[in-house]
Design an enzyme around this catalytic site. Structure first.
Site, mmCIF file in Angstrom:
data_model
loop_
_atom_site.group_PDB
_atom_site.id
_atom_site.type_symbol
_atom_site.label_atom_id
_atom_site.label_comp_id
_atom_site.label_asym_id
_atom_site.label_seq_id
_atom_site.Cartn_x
_atom_site.Cartn_y
_atom_site.Cartn_z
ATOM 1 N N HIS A 82 87.952 103.440 29.260
ATOM 2 C CA HIS A 82 86.912 102.418 29.353
ATOM 3 C C HIS A 82 86.994 101.478 28.166
ATOM 4 O O HIS A 82 87.242 101.898 27.044
ATOM 5 C CB HIS A 82 85.528 103.070 29.392
ATOM 6 C CG HIS A 82 84.498 102.205 30.042
ATOM 7 N ND1 HIS A 82 84.255 102.227 31.400
ATOM 8 C CD2 HIS A 82 83.658 101.279 29.528
ATOM 9 C CE1 HIS A 82 83.302 101.358 31.684
ATOM 10 N NE2 HIS A 82 82.922 100.762 30.573
ATOM 11 N N ASP A 161 72.295 103.389 34.773
ATOM 12 C CA ASP A 161 73.140 102.420 34.070
ATOM 13 C C ASP A 161 73.397 101.201 34.938
ATOM 14 O O ASP A 161 73.398 100.075 34.447
ATOM 15 C CB ASP A 161 74.472 103.046 33.626
ATOM 16 C CG ASP A 161 75.359 101.983 32.979
ATOM 17 O OD1 ASP A 161 74.897 101.371 31.998
ATOM 18 O OD2 ASP A 161 76.461 101.724 33.469
ATOM 19 N N ARG A 168 70.539 93.830 31.561
ATOM 20 C CA ARG A 168 71.000 93.432 30.221
ATOM 21 C C ARG A 168 71.834 92.160 30.303
ATOM 22 O O ARG A 168 71.775 91.297 29.422
ATOM 23 C CB ARG A 168 71.825 94.565 29.589
ATOM 24 C CG ARG A 168 70.979 95.729 29.129
ATOM 25 C CD ARG A 168 71.842 96.920 28.774
ATOM 26 N NE ARG A 168 72.819 96.616 27.746
ATOM 27 C CZ ARG A 168 74.064 97.100 27.712
ATOM 28 N NH1 ARG A 168 74.497 97.919 28.635
ATOM 29 N NH2 ARG A 168 74.879 96.769 26.749
ATOM 30 N N SER A 183 75.572 103.194 27.867
ATOM 31 C CA SER A 183 76.038 102.642 29.143
ATOM 32 C C SER A 183 77.433 103.175 29.462
ATOM 33 O O SER A 183 77.693 103.688 30.562
ATOM 34 C CB SER A 183 76.048 101.110 29.047
ATOM 35 O OG SER A 183 76.829 100.552 30.063
ATOM 36 N N LYS A 187 78.299 106.636 32.211
ATOM 37 C CA LYS A 187 79.201 106.489 33.374
ATOM 38 C C LYS A 187 80.350 107.488 33.281
ATOM 39 O O LYS A 187 80.753 108.081 34.271
ATOM 40 C CB LYS A 187 79.820 105.079 33.390
ATOM 41 C CG LYS A 187 78.909 103.999 33.929
ATOM 42 C CD LYS A 187 79.680 102.724 34.207
ATOM 43 C CE LYS A 187 79.995 101.918 32.981
ATOM 44 N NZ LYS A 187 78.923 101.073 32.484
#
Ligand code: URA
Length: 431
Positions: A82, A161, A168, A183, A187
């Protein structure tokens, strides 16, 4: 307990308890706490921060807002990667098929564009039909059968999220260490991967502008990952200028596909090989980074990584002919090459200015749920360290609106700085 009291407590810089955080996230997920209270909460967090304990509680509450997958029952080891967000960062779309082609299953839950930073899901959706809303059962089945999944938060996986992320994006509450860490890690934890490689960006086009801030975010996420029993490493990489050439959804998708044919800008290619090598080492397919890199290179050379992308697109309902023929992607109405006003060495291509300009062109959202224009964006031809002659093309604009095109021309020209002296290229990774 009342949501408003929790907001007030955070507004007044007090530490929230695990129960208060759990209550807030539960209520927000099931719709009892409305968007406006969640937005106020996010604003209080961005202004007053959270302790590492609060951040860990927030992460676990968001991960538990849906199912938490246990992939060890599905495959031996599943890996995930990520990025903390940047401009032109299409790394996952190239790296995940490379890794899967090396025999390491990858199950990844990505996000949409966030502020000036692009999102993997928006890029993938530029392929007609591509579904980013797989259910948990579909996620598991596809991982088992195809060895690769790239999807978004479904109603079953980290839904808190998904909702918070969309809020956001349009309420100025993105660049907050605890909100980003929770966040990303919620995930990752919910999607069940046992090994996670985090690509934490730092620089002008990252949410963490300084190396020090990026390091704190990286440490925080690695700690949360380990707390949740996941093997986690973080790389700190440069995001002062856009990564590669393409910025914008279809354009980035094309660049990511072309990399798997061995054709990509040098910085993007190197970045992907390095990230893939780390994923392969963490997933125990390679004994060290050199071997991981060689494996990743081989699956580009023999076409197996491209084939994995084709398999992924098809499995998620997308039209795989776009992988074979990138000219099929939707093309913008206006394409303009912008020339350099002077000769010299490029000393800056301000990534945030380019990212914001692409949102203005229509590649990102101004309001929650806004549609996006997949075709618009930029091809950045000249990067930091390049020598340029006056009149040479600096960048290309792809636009569907003449007024927005003119605005983008002015803005992205202002992202460039020049020097008469030699300028070295930017490093790709710091740590
Ligand atoms: N990526 C995410 O998934 N969340 C963030 O907040 C930033 C980047």
């Amino acid at each position: 307990m009342r949501a408003v009291d929790i907001i007030i407590k955070k507004r007044d810089k007090q530490e929230l308890t695990s129960q208060e955080i759990e209550f807030f996230i539960k209520g927000f997920t099931n719709g009892e706490i409305p968007d406006y209270q969640a937005a106020a909460f996010a604003m209080a967090v961005i202004l007053n921060g959270m302790t590492p304990f609060e951040t860990a509680d927030l992460t676990l509450a968001m991960a538990r807002s849906g199912q938490v997958l246990d992939l060890s029952k599905v495959v031996d080891i599943a890996v995930d990667k990520h990025s903390s967000g940047g401009v032109g960062d299409k790394t996952s779309i190239s790296v995940m098929p490379m890794v899967a082609a090396c025999g390491l299953p990858v199950g990844k839950m990505s996000g949409r564009g966030l502020g000036f930073s692009g999102g993997t899901l928006d890029k993938l959706e530029s392929v007609p039909g591509y579904r980013v809303d797989l259910s948990t059962d579909e996620f598991k089945q596809q991982l088992k059968e195809k060895g690769i999944v790239l999807t978004g938060q479904s109603l079953d996986l980290a839904p808190a999220d998904g909702k918070m992320y969309a809020l956001r994006d349009v309420t100025g509450t993105v660049p907050s260490m605890p909100l980003i860490a929770s966040s990303i890690m919620s995930k990752k934890i919910a999607a069940g991967a046992q090994a996670i490689v985090l690509d934490v960006k730092t620089g002008l086009g990252a949410f963490m502008e300084t190396l020090e801030e990026a390091r704190v975010l990286a440490d925080l996420m690695v700690d949360i990952g380990r707390l949740a029993g996941r093997k986690t490493v973080a790389l700190l990489s440069d995001m002062n200028q856009p990564l590669g050439s393409a910025v914008g959804n279809s354009l980035e998708m094309i660049e990511a596909i072309e990399l798997l044919r061995g054709r990509a800008p040098h910085d993007y290619y190197e970045h992907c090989l390095h990230v893939a090598a780390h994923v392969l080492v963490l997933g125990q397919r390679a004994k060290d980074l050199d071997e991981g890199r060689a494996m990743a290179q081989k699956c580009i050379d023999d076409g197996s990584a491209l084939e994995k992308l084709r398999v992924l697109v098809q499995a998620q309902g997308g039209d795989a002919s776009y992988v074979d023929d990138v000219s099929r992607f939707e093309w913008a109405k206006y394409v303009e090459a912008v020339k350099s006003p002077r000769s010299g060495f490029i000393s800056q291509v301000h990534a945030r200015i380019v990212g914001e300009a692409s949102v203005t062109l229509g590649a990102g959202r101004a309001k929650k749920g806004d549609p996006i224009d997949h075709a618009v964006g930029f091809l950045i031809h000249k990067k930091v360290g390049d020598k340029v002659e006056a009149g040479e093309t600096l960048f290309e604009i792809h636009a569907n609106d003449e007024k927005k095109l003119a605005e983008a021309r002015t803005n992205v020209l202002s992202a460039y700085q020049f020097s008469d002296e030699f300028v070295p290229p930017l490093p790709l990774f710091y740590e």
